[in-house]
Design a protein around this motif. Structure first.
Motif, short mmCIF file in Angstrom:
data_model
loop_
_atom_site.label_atom_id
_atom_site.label_comp_id
_atom_site.label_asym_id
_atom_site.label_seq_id
_atom_site.Cartn_x
_atom_site.Cartn_y
_atom_site.Cartn_z
N SER A 37 0.83 -1.20 0.00
CA SER A 37 0.00 0.00 0.00
C SER A 37 0.87 1.26 0.00
N ARG A 38 1.90 1.26 0.86
CA ARG A 38 2.78 2.42 1.00
C ARG A 38 3.52 2.73 -0.30
N ALA A 39 3.84 1.70 -1.08
CA ALA A 39 4.64 1.90 -2.31
C ALA A 39 3.84 2.61 -3.41
N GLU A 40 2.53 2.53 -3.36
CA GLU A 40 1.64 3.19 -4.34
C GLU A 40 2.00 2.86 -5.79
N ALA A 41 2.49 1.67 -6.04
CA ALA A 41 2.86 1.27 -7.42
C ALA A 41 1.58 0.96 -8.20
N ARG A 42 1.39 1.58 -9.34
CA ARG A 42 0.22 1.34 -10.19
C ARG A 42 0.64 1.45 -11.65
N PRO A 43 0.04 0.72 -12.57
CA PRO A 43 -0.90 -0.36 -12.33
C PRO A 43 -0.20 -1.58 -11.74
N LEU A 44 -0.94 -2.33 -10.93
CA LEU A 44 -0.37 -3.46 -10.22
C LEU A 44 -1.38 -4.61 -10.17
N PRO A 100 -6.98 -0.46 -2.75
CA PRO A 100 -8.24 -0.93 -3.35
C PRO A 100 -8.08 -2.31 -3.99
N ALA A 101 -7.82 -3.30 -3.14
CA ALA A 101 -7.60 -4.67 -3.62
C ALA A 101 -8.93 -5.26 -4.05
N PHE A 102 -8.89 -6.08 -5.12
CA PHE A 102 -10.13 -6.68 -5.61
C PHE A 102 -9.87 -8.15 -5.92
N HIS A 119 -7.62 -20.46 -22.50
CA HIS A 119 -8.46 -19.29 -22.70
C HIS A 119 -8.39 -18.43 -21.45
N LEU A 120 -8.14 -17.14 -21.64
CA LEU A 120 -8.03 -16.22 -20.50
C LEU A 120 -8.72 -14.93 -20.90
N ASN A 121 -9.78 -14.56 -20.18
CA ASN A 121 -10.48 -13.32 -20.51
C ASN A 121 -9.79 -12.15 -19.81
N GLU A 122 -8.88 -11.50 -20.56
CA GLU A 122 -8.09 -10.45 -19.92
C GLU A 122 -8.83 -9.11 -19.88
N GLU A 123 -9.95 -9.02 -20.61
CA GLU A 123 -10.68 -7.75 -20.70
C GLU A 123 -11.07 -7.25 -19.31
N MET A 128 -10.45 -3.44 -14.74
CA MET A 128 -10.19 -3.21 -13.31
C MET A 128 -8.98 -2.29 -13.12
N LEU A 129 -7.93 -2.55 -13.90
CA LEU A 129 -6.72 -1.71 -13.79
C LEU A 129 -7.04 -0.27 -14.17
N GLU A 130 -7.82 -0.14 -15.24
CA GLU A 130 -8.24 1.18 -15.72
C GLU A 130 -8.99 1.95 -14.63
#
Ligand code: ATP
Ligand code: IP8
Length: 264
Positions: A37-44, A100-102, A119-123, A128-130
């Motif tokens: 949380s402290r690192a604030e790295a995004r997108p993650l 904001p973990a999901f 098959h992987l639905n990355e959409e 979520m990242l957006e």
């Protein structure tokens, strides 16, 4: 500031007591939640492993071998549910730390074929990242188009997502400082490999010891073999010790941390 995706895999050897069935390492989970949380790295994207939650159950019911008999079906559910429980502990700690973990179950958007992602639905992850969320995935018991079901490691998910979503880096947090020239838990004289190129990997793979605890996804060997594909596609990979306080924070903010960098 970094704007490309980072993928952080927290090993089951870090967030659980891997040799004690269904035992979390609550102290490490809370500390890591604070650091992330402290690192604030995004997108993650955060992915975690099975440790003493998924592996012993998957082994007991032969889930990685696929569907063979009706009695395994209950074990398949139990294995998944153990992972959901571990995931809840991590996500709860991350939320308490203000991130904001999901939580998202890989079995709900990934199908494998003979244990490999088909098959992987990355959409959904992209959306979520957006939205500024931090998806938290895990190695899971998933549906498999050939075998009925399979165990999909967090390591395979990390490499596949890194390639599909063009991540900048994968950070693998485990319970030792990185890849050594022999298992550091067996050989006290083992030497840490700071950098290794893809060409030198076959030799290094010989140094990897067998798991001392249940691990249905190949332990350290499985990890390196999965990561290879991502490195080949230009993703930076670093293996660090996530049990050392501050390491995950420092690597997320871009500081140098002791570990193993795998390079093309
Ligand atoms: P999980 O699959 O539960 O997420 P993990 O990702 O935390 O697990 P492991 O698969 O348990 O990690 O791999 C880490 C272990 O690999 C270390 O505890 C170490 O004992 C073992 N190991 C074996 N050979 C080596 C080696 N050459 N270098 C580093 N670690 C090694
Ligand atoms: O620990 C395996 O994921 P990994 C997950 O990342 C299960 O290999 C369910 C054993």
């Amino acid at each position: 500031m970094r704007s490309r995706l980072s993928i952080l895999k927290l090993g089951g050897s870090v967030i659980t007591e891997k040799d004690k069935p269904l035992t979390p390492n609550i102290h490490a989970i809370r500390r890591l939640a604070g650091e992330i949380s402290r690192a604030e790295a995004r997108p993650l994207i955060i992915i975690h492993g099975g440790g003493s939650y998924g592996h012993p159950l998957a082994k007991k019911h032969g889930i990685a071998e696929g569907f063979k008999r009706a009695s395994q079906v209950f074990g398949f559910s139990e294995t998944h549910q153990a992972m959901v429980s571990l995931n809840s502990l991590l996500v709860k700690s991350l939320l308490e730390s203000g991130l904001p973990a999901f939580s998202i179950s890989p079995s709900s958007f990934i199908i494998t074929r003979n244990g490999r992602i088909q098959h992987l639905n990355e959409e959904i992850l992209g959306m979520m990242l957006e939205a500024g969320l931090v998806p938290v995935l895990y190695g899971d018991a998933v549906m498999d188009s050939e075998r009925g079901f399979a165990i999909l490691s967090g390591d395979q998910i990390a490499a596949a997502l890194a390639i599909d979503l063009e991540a900048e880096r994968i950070i693998m947090g485990i319970d030792v400082d990185g890849l050594y020239d022999s298992d550091p838990k067996v050989n006290p004289d083992a030497k840490l490999i700071n950098r290794i190129s893809l060409g030198d990997l076959p030799l290094a793979l010989r140094s990897i010891g067998r798991s001392h605890v249940p691990d249905v996804t190949g332990g350290m060997m499985g990890k390196i073999l999965e990561l290879k594909a991502a490195v080949e596609r230009g993703v930076e990979v670093i293996i660090i010790n996530a049990l050392v306080p501050g390491n995950v924070y420092r690597v997320l903010i871009g500081e140098d941390v002791v570990g193993t960098r795998i390079e093309r």
